[in-house]
Design an enzyme around this catalytic site. Structure first.
Site, short mmCIF file in Angstrom:
data_model
loop_
_atom_site.label_atom_id
_atom_site.label_comp_id
_atom_site.label_asym_id
_atom_site.label_seq_id
_atom_site.Cartn_x
_atom_site.Cartn_y
_atom_site.Cartn_z
N SER A 134 0.86 -1.19 0.00
CA SER A 134 0.00 0.00 0.00
C SER A 134 0.90 1.23 0.00
O SER A 134 2.06 1.15 0.43
CB SER A 134 -0.86 0.01 1.27
OG SER A 134 -1.48 1.27 1.44
N TYR A 147 -1.56 -1.13 10.49
CA TYR A 147 -1.71 -1.32 9.04
C TYR A 147 -0.42 -0.92 8.32
O TYR A 147 0.12 -1.68 7.49
CB TYR A 147 -2.89 -0.50 8.54
CG TYR A 147 -3.23 -0.71 7.08
CD1 TYR A 147 -4.06 -1.75 6.67
CD2 TYR A 147 -2.73 0.13 6.09
CE1 TYR A 147 -4.38 -1.95 5.33
CE2 TYR A 147 -3.03 -0.05 4.75
CZ TYR A 147 -3.86 -1.09 4.38
OH TYR A 147 -4.17 -1.27 3.04
#
Ligand SMILES: NC(=O)c1ccc[n+]([C@@H]2O[C@H](COP(=O)([O-])OP(=O)(O)OC[C@H]3O[C@@H](n4cnc5c(N)ncnc54)[C@H](O)[C@@H]3O)[C@@H](O)[C@H]2O)c1
Ligand SMILES: O=C(O)[C@H](O)[C@@H](O)[C@H](O)[C@H](O)CO
Length: 242
Positions: A134, A147
């Site tokens: 990401s 995350y």
């Protein structure tokens, strides 16, 4: 230009049947590959032919999924890791349980699935592994502690796998999407002003779609990418340039 990607009959396990995983399953099938799509949530698997229910939060769940896929497909050529969760809480409010669960599902599953699939690929002398990192593996978005750590972890795990398996014909890469509208992000993007804010940060002037990601994933799985390994391919409309 039939089979120009060299993906016809390739045996593909896609771990994670959310927005990105399902789009990849369709794209691989269109390229002639044989796909098994796996997820814990059966409703995500409904519109696909070859599926299996799997819990990627445990070592057994990951190992079983690879062995079942290998049984269904009689081998495995490509692993796409498209599983992930995000609790969206600041560090001070992140519980140990949230931390652990995010790391288990986002990062430990990459190690476990990658190792289990890697064993088959190394002995076959050909393989492709593609991980969903990401832009959060690089940028420091608030409320993304576990995350972001999981995505930074994926980037480095992927590089070590790439180096260890390069001589065995196995390439390992990641894609790094920017904000892409799926179930992972929809509720947040729907809050007042949030979609507009994130859109304003993207030089391309829009958020990503799942279709923006299938080309990069198919390329990394293709014959054309056989000398490309250890990369994080940002598919983010330029978000990480600014
Ligand atoms: N959507 C985005 O903006 C975006 C941006 C960057 C990276 N990513 C990454 O791409 C990947 C796919 O994300 P998405 O947008 O398709 O999200 P999504 O929420 O649509 O899909 C994630 C899938 O993972 C499954 N899952 C969760 N826990 C599981 C478990 N224990 N066992 C098995 N399956 C489980 C969910 O059921 C879901 O189908 C994730 O790694 C995510 O972090 C997404
Ligand atoms: O839950 C989320 O909103 C997503 O996980 C995002 O944070 C993306 O991963 C990406 O990093 C956005 O730029």
């Amino acid at each position: 230009m039939e089979n120009w990607l060299g993906l016809a009959n390739r045996r593909v396990l896609i771990a994670g049947a959310g927005g990105i995983g399902q789009a990849c399953a369709t794209a691989f099938a269109q390229a002639g590959a044989r796909v098994v799509l796996a997820d814990i949530n059966e409703t995500r698997l409904q519109n696909h032919e070859n599926t299996l229910r799997a819990d990627f939060s445990t070592a057994e769940g990951c190992e079983d999924a690879v062995e079942q896929a290998v049984g269904q497909l009689k081998g495995i050529d490509v692993l796409v890791h498209a599983v992930g969760i995000n609790h969206r809480v600041n560090i001070l409010d992140t519980t140990d349980e949230n931390w652990q669960r995010t790391l288990d599902i986002n990062l430990s599953s990459a190690f476990r699935l990658g190792k289990a699939a890697g064993k088959h690929m190394v002995s076959a002398g050909w393989g492709r592994q593609i991980y969903c990192s990401s832009v959060s593996g690089l940028l420091a978005h608030p409320d993304h502690g576990p995350y972001a750590a999981s995505k930074g972890g994926i980037n480095q795990l992927m590089r070590v796998m790439a180096r260890e398996w390069a001589k065995d014909g196995v390439t390992v890469n990641a894609i790094a999407p920017g904000y892409t509208e799926t179930d992972l992000t929809k509720a947040h993007l729907d809050k007042p002003g949030v979609r507009e804010h994130y859109t304003s940060l993207v030089p391309a002037g829009r958020l990503g779609t799942v279709e923006d990601l299938t080309g990069p994933v198919l390329f990394l799985a293709s014959e054309q990418a056989s000398f490309v390994t250890g990369h994080v391919l940002y598919a983010d409309g330029g978000r990480t340039l600014v």
